[in-house]
Design an enzyme around this catalytic site. Structure first.
Site, PDB file in Angstrom:
ATOM      1  N   GLU A   1       0.845  -1.197   0.000  1.00  0.00           N
ATOM      2  CA  GLU A   1       0.000   0.000   0.000  1.00  0.00           C
ATOM      3  C   GLU A   1       0.874   1.239   0.000  1.00  0.00           C
ATOM      4  OE1 GLU A   1      -2.927   0.597   3.037  1.00  0.00           O
ATOM      5  OE2 GLU A   1      -3.717  -1.447   2.902  1.00  0.00           O
TER       6      GLU A   1
ATOM      7  N   GLU B   1     -13.711   5.707  -1.564  1.00  0.00           N
ATOM      8  CA  GLU B   1     -14.657   4.825  -0.860  1.00  0.00           C
ATOM      9  C   GLU B   1     -15.453   5.652   0.144  1.00  0.00           C
ATOM     10  OE1 GLU B   1     -12.751   0.877   0.191  1.00  0.00           O
ATOM     11  OE2 GLU B   1     -10.987   1.949  -0.597  1.00  0.00           O
TER      12      GLU B   1
ATOM     13  N   LYS C   1     -15.919   4.825   4.240  1.00  0.00           N
ATOM     14  CA  LYS C   1     -14.805   4.686   5.175  1.00  0.00           C
ATOM     15  C   LYS C   1     -14.931   5.745   6.258  1.00  0.00           C
ATOM     16  CE  LYS C   1     -10.847   3.121   4.064  1.00  0.00           C
ATOM     17  NZ  LYS C   1      -9.464   2.907   3.603  1.00  0.00           N
TER      18      LYS C   1
ATOM     19  N   GLU D   1      -9.438   9.813   4.264  1.00  0.00           N
ATOM     20  CA  GLU D   1      -9.681   8.369   4.168  1.00  0.00           C
ATOM     21  C   GLU D   1     -10.639   8.024   3.035  1.00  0.00           C
ATOM     22  OE1 GLU D   1      -8.523   5.561   5.803  1.00  0.00           O
ATOM     23  OE2 GLU D   1      -6.951   6.935   6.452  1.00  0.00           O
TER      24      GLU D   1
END
Length: 474
Positions: free
Chosen positions: A264, A318, A321, A327
């Site tokens: 990541e 997303e 989240k 985030e």
């Protein structure tokens, strides 16, 4: 004596520093904590259309694994943290999990690795003690299916597993993790021929220390570099420095032979007011320049010959989240499959890529000299920058980059021919520096034009090699 001939015909060697064959690999993390994402079938079509050949998922969702079947995309699946206890305590559980979630899809779905847990050391449920036993049981299940050579087992660790990360040469793991988990895990990786998975986020370091870390250093842009006081190596990106801190930590435990995959890394395109650096421009620069950094080949200063495999985080924004705004804004794509910003994912795409920032026009003045390779630097000139060779990149890489600059790159290399004003000093580094600077100046000092696969970097003082004068414009 070093090889100095300018081989203008050496097309294949010159271009090799920009070729995928000699470069690393780029993948992407496909997270699904959202309620507005396209179907798995459409996601696979998107990945293929972008030339993305590796994907990492955070579970083993049947719809996703079926959609990936026959796609040719290599897949890393995840055994979630909440299953670590069962996988560690009961070999039969691990066997059944592998049977249902891996063997049932392989080889049509090209599963190449299993991430057992994710950042387990920071898991609030205290699952660390179950990690290595779970990894061993999952591996034994793969052995029973005779796929243990093709499918590797590892576990992504966060950079917080380090006690020290600066300077990179002082990298070390937290003492409370060394004996209980790090040594057993590294032993396991060595015995099974696997690699350490690491999640690396320069954004967090920059956000917390933007007063001392330059944005250029964090975003892979041209900068004078930072010298590691422990080993004298010069770093031109925070990413490389963080990677080498992990390598140093492994080396301190005598595990120099284990490879690493960055599972990541990313940069948010939007954040809260206090999330310094979170912007579309910075996210595009970080990820775009990182792709170029990886695909053009070369390792880190500590392991220069080890090409990198890196998974960008993440495929989509997303919306479900939790946490700060950032985030929900790490995505490369919006849920409607449109790019958040335009960056390439392939070597072919790199040919058209430019870091969208104006050329350096300056106004900056150095307060202390910065060494440029083994050459000397003249007194500071405000508002100017030059490109010089990185003497630590090795003869082969320097020669290949020199050939490219003087050939396909179109640099003016006549002054470094025998009998010309800049032929002396007759060294590879001096000749490469002149050629790189010529290329850099001819390209208007644009972002990305002083890189050459890590063989060059920018300085803010005029280079001085003998009596040769380096131009600042054409």
């Amino acid at each position: 004596m070093e090889r100095l001939t300018l081989r203008f015909f050496s097309f294949f060697l010159a271009i090799s520093i920009f070729s995928l064959a000699d470069g690393g690999s780029i993948g992407v993390n496909y997270g699904r904590i959202a309620n507005n994402l396209p179907s798995a079938v459409k996601v696979v079509q998107l990945l293929k259309s972008q030339g993305i050949g590796k994907v990492k998922v955070y579970d083993t969702d049947p719809a996703v694994l079926k959609a990936l079947s026959g796609s040719g995309i290599k897949v890393t699946v995840d055994l979630p943290n909440e299953l670590l206890f069962s996988a560690a305590q009961r070999p039969s559980f691990a066997y059944n999990w592998v049977q249902k979630n891996v063997a049932a899809y392989y080889p049509s779905t090209q599963i190449e690795a299993i991430a057992v847990g994710n950042e387990v050391f920071v898991d609030p449920h205290n699952t660390t003690k179950f990690l290595v036993p779970a990894m061993k049981n999952v591996h034994e299940a793969l052995v029973k299916y005779n796929v243990n050579s093709a499918i590797k087992v590892s576990s992504p660790i966060a950079l917080s597993a380090l006690q020290n990360s600066y300077p990179s040469s002082a990298g070390s793991f937290r003492p409370e993790l060394v004996e209980p988990v790090m040594k057993p895990m590294l032993d396991f990786l060595r015995k099974t021929g696997s690699y350490l998975m690491v999640n690396v986020y320069p954004f967090f370091a920059y956000e917390a220390n933007s007063d001392v870390i330059s944005a250029d250093y964090a975003l892979f842009r041209e900068n004078p570099g930072v010298v590691d006081a422990g080993n004298g190596l010069r770093y031109f990106s925070l990413f490389d420095a963080q990677i080498d801190a992990v390598f140093a930590a492994m080396s301190a435990l005598k595990y120099d032979d284990i490879e690493m995959v960055v599972t990541e890394t990313g940069w948010p395109s939007k954040g809260d007011e206090n999330e310094i650096g979170a912007s579309v421009e910075n996210a595009a620069a970080y990820n775009g320049n990182l792709v170029r950094r990886v695909l053009t080949g070369g390792g880190t200063p500590l392991r220069p010959k080890a090409d990198l495999t890196v998974y960008l985080f993440a495929l989509f924004n997303e919306n479900k989240k939790s946490g700060p705004t950032s985030e929900r804004n790490y995505g490369l794509f919006y849920p409607n499959e449109q790019k958040v910003y335009d960056i390439p994912f392939t070597v072919e795409g790199l040919k058209r890529y430019r870091d969208n920032r104006s050329p350096v026009t300056g106004g900056q003045r150095l307060t202390k000299p910065i060494a440029g390779g083994r050459g000397n630097l003249s007194p500071t000139v405000a508002g100017q920058t030059w490109c010089v060779a990185n003497g630590d990149s090795g003869k082969d890489r320097l020669q290949a980059a020199l050939d490219y600059a003087c050939g396909m790159g179109g640099a003016d290399c006549h002054p470094i021919q025998p009998g010309s004003p800049c032929f002396d000093p007759n060294t590879l580094e001096a000749h490469a520096s002149y050629a790189f600077n010529s290329y850099y100046q001819r390209k208007g000092r644009a972002g990305g034009t002083c890189f050459f696969g890590g063989a060059a970097y920018v300085v803010t003082q005029p280079p001085k090699y003998g009596d040769c004068e380096f131009p600042t414009g054409y």
